[in-house]
Design a protein around this motif. Structure first.
Motif, PDB file in Angstrom:
ATOM      1  N   UNK A  66       0.802  -1.226   0.000  1.00 69.32           N
ATOM      2  CA  UNK A  66       0.000   0.000   0.000  1.00 69.32           C
ATOM      3  C   UNK A  66       0.832   1.273   0.000  1.00 69.32           C
ATOM      4  N   UNK A  67       2.088   1.189   0.512  1.00 71.17           N
ATOM      5  CA  UNK A  67       2.893   2.400   0.689  1.00 71.17           C
ATOM      6  C   UNK A  67       3.963   2.581  -0.377  1.00 71.17           C
ATOM      7  N   UNK A  68       3.738   2.032  -1.561  1.00 76.10           N
ATOM      8  CA  UNK A  68       4.650   2.318  -2.668  1.00 76.10           C
ATOM      9  C   UNK A  68       5.855   1.418  -2.765  1.00 76.10           C
ATOM     10  N   UNK A 184      -2.048   9.165   5.626  1.00 76.26           N
ATOM     11  CA  UNK A 184      -2.564  10.125   4.641  1.00 76.26           C
ATOM     12  C   UNK A 184      -1.421  10.760   3.844  1.00 76.26           C
ATOM     13  N   UNK A 185      -0.342  11.137   4.535  1.00 75.59           N
ATOM     14  CA  UNK A 185       0.788  11.773   3.845  1.00 75.59           C
ATOM     15  C   UNK A 185       1.453  10.794   2.888  1.00 75.59           C
ATOM     16  N   UNK A 186       1.602   9.536   3.335  1.00 70.28           N
ATOM     17  CA  UNK A 186       2.230   8.530   2.476  1.00 70.28           C
ATOM     18  C   UNK A 186       1.344   8.222   1.271  1.00 70.28           C
ATOM     19  N   UNK A 187       0.050   8.117   1.506  1.00 64.21           N
ATOM     20  CA  UNK A 187      -0.867   7.846   0.397  1.00 64.21           C
ATOM     21  C   UNK A 187      -0.810   8.969  -0.637  1.00 64.21           C
ATOM     22  N   UNK A 188      -0.645  10.222  -0.170  1.00 59.49           N
ATOM     23  CA  UNK A 188      -0.525  11.360  -1.078  1.00 59.49           C
ATOM     24  C   UNK A 188       0.755  11.251  -1.905  1.00 59.49           C
ATOM     25  N   UNK A 189       1.854  10.805  -1.265  1.00 59.46           N
ATOM     26  CA  UNK A 189       3.116  10.611  -1.977  1.00 59.46           C
ATOM     27  C   UNK A 189       2.978   9.537  -3.046  1.00 59.46           C
ATOM     28  N   UNK A 190       2.349   8.419  -2.682  1.00 60.88           N
ATOM     29  CA  UNK A 190       2.177   7.308  -3.617  1.00 60.88           C
ATOM     30  C   UNK A 190       1.321   7.750  -4.803  1.00 60.88           C
ATOM     31  N   UNK A 273      16.362  17.031  -3.227  1.00 60.82           N
ATOM     32  CA  UNK A 273      15.596  17.025  -4.479  1.00 60.82           C
ATOM     33  C   UNK A 273      14.673  15.810  -4.579  1.00 60.82           C
ATOM     34  N   UNK A 274      14.426  15.170  -3.456  1.00 58.38           N
ATOM     35  CA  UNK A 274      13.619  13.949  -3.449  1.00 58.38           C
ATOM     36  C   UNK A 274      12.213  14.189  -3.986  1.00 58.38           C
ATOM     37  N   UNK A 275      11.596  15.282  -3.588  1.00 56.96           N
ATOM     38  CA  UNK A 275      10.221  15.556  -4.012  1.00 56.96           C
ATOM     39  C   UNK A 275      10.127  15.733  -5.526  1.00 56.96           C
ATOM     40  N   UNK A 289      17.294   7.114   5.098  1.00 53.98           N
ATOM     41  CA  UNK A 289      16.412   8.285   5.115  1.00 53.98           C
ATOM     42  C   UNK A 289      15.244   7.945   4.188  1.00 53.98           C
ATOM     43  N   UNK A 290      14.087   7.660   4.778  1.00 51.33           N
ATOM     44  CA  UNK A 290      12.901   7.285   4.010  1.00 51.33           C
ATOM     45  C   UNK A 290      11.954   8.467   3.952  1.00 51.33           C
ATOM     46  N   UNK A 291      11.585   8.904   2.743  1.00 53.03           N
ATOM     47  CA  UNK A 291      10.726  10.071   2.581  1.00 53.03           C
ATOM     48  C   UNK A 291       9.313   9.816   3.091  1.00 53.03           C
ATOM     49  N   UNK A 292       8.960   8.544   3.308  1.00 48.62           N
ATOM     50  CA  UNK A 292       7.649   8.224   3.861  1.00 48.62           C
ATOM     51  C   UNK A 292       7.639   8.354   5.376  1.00 48.62           C
ATOM     52  N   UNK A 293       8.813   8.401   5.949  1.00 50.36           N
ATOM     53  CA  UNK A 293       8.971   8.584   7.397  1.00 50.36           C
ATOM     54  C   UNK A 293      10.308   9.306   7.598  1.00 50.36           C
TER      55      UNK A 293
END
Length: 318
Positions: A66-68, A184-190, A273-275, A289-293
């Motif tokens: 679910x989290x990419x 919610x934030x992770x789902x938005x990233x995915x 520049x991850x985003x 360093x995980x952008x989901x957390x």
């Protein structure tokens, strides 16, 4: 006046009873009131820990999907918990074997009235034979004493391993809870980084990973080598073309000086520049360093320079 044979029997019986006083409590049998001080009992190796770990593994598999994809940070905590549980269970097995052996030796000596086959044979011998026999019995007794001492050491080691296993499971639970709290934030990233189709003619690297490889190489290169697709060992996202390793040294050499600075700069650029690039996580110098957390977190020791990412920066994309 006692004969040498009577003296030998009396001493041997006394030694056997003393050993039983120590061995029986270790084997879980009640000891006489005059028994030697009881060795501390070991903690149970698995008070429901395996079942708890299995349930968390199932939860991790669902989150991973679910989290990419590859939750490397969470899977590192999973790896640490598994390793700690295995060590605790292995030590418990060693402890049980040692206790069983001591109790068996003591029970055999007690049932034969302190006269095992060796003692019975020596009882009919002449004084010089009995002297060498007594030396042998002393040696056997010392071996049994050493086995009892080994049990005490195993008790301590198993207790520490059990505590560490529970600590690692607690840490794993925290990682899962943290990820669920950021759902919610992770789902938005995915959603932002829509999964890409597998590629052909590009070595299996996804278009997004190819773009990251090109940009990182242009901005932070050149590198001794960049490795992307592989399916051996622990492939993480390499097997699906979602990851590349940006090597700053070769031959498994620890990065120091300019090479370490090169890796530091590469990791910092990837985070900054991850985003824009769709980067999912970065691993460098046994940290992730995980952008989901977000935030750097230490990883479990995998036992080598390359396995611990001391010679390359790993970058994965969504």
């Amino acid at each position: 006046m006692e004969s040498p044979t009577s003296t030998l029997r009396r001493r041997t019986r006394r030694a056997a009873l003393a050993l039983i006083a120590v061995a029986l409590p270790l084997a879980g049998t009640a000891a006489p009131s005059s028994a030697a001080p009881r060795t501390p009992a070991a903690l149970p190796s698995d008070p429901g820990d395996s079942g708890k770990f299995a349930r968390m593994n199932a939860q991790i598999a669902k989150l991973d999907k679910a989290y990419g994809g590859d939750l490397a940070k969470l899977k590192d905590a999973q790896y640490a918990a598994k390793k700690a549980l295995q060590k605790s269970e292995s030590l418990q097995g060693d402890l049980n074997d040692a206790r069983s052996l001591v109790a068996q030796m003591a029970a055999t000596q007690y049932m034969t009235d302190g006269q095992g086959p060796t003692i019975s044979m020596l009882a009919a011998g002449n004084p010089s034979d009995m002297l060498s026999g007594y030396t042998l019995i002393e040696h056997l007794s010392q071996n049994k004493t050493a086995k009892v001492a080994q049990i005490g050491k195993l008790v301590d080691e198993q207790a520490k391993a059990h505590t560490q296993a529970q600590q690692k499971i607690t840490e794993l639970q925290k990682e899962i809870k943290d990820l669920l709290g950021q759902k919610k934030r992770v789902e938005a990233l995915v959603k932002k980084y829509k999964p890409q189709s597998p590629s052909v003619g590009m070595g299996g690297v996804t278009p997004r990973m190819m773009n990251v490889k090109t940009v990182i190489d242009q901005e932070e290169g050149p590198f001794p080598t960049i490795g992307c697709v592989r399916t051996t060992g622990d492939p993480q996202d390499h097997g699906t073309g979602h990851a590349c390793d940006f090597m700053v040294t070769t031959g498994g050499v620890m990065a120091t000086g300019a090479a370490k600075a090169h890796g530091d700069a590469t990791a910092a650029y990837a985070i900054a520049h991850a985003s824009a690039l769709g980067i999912k996580y970065i691993i460098w110098r046994q940290r992730i360093y995980d952008l989901r957390s977000p935030g750097w977190r230490m990883m479990e020791n995998r036992g080598g320079v390359t396995a611990n990412h001391f010679d390359h920066v790993h970058i994965s994309v969504f």
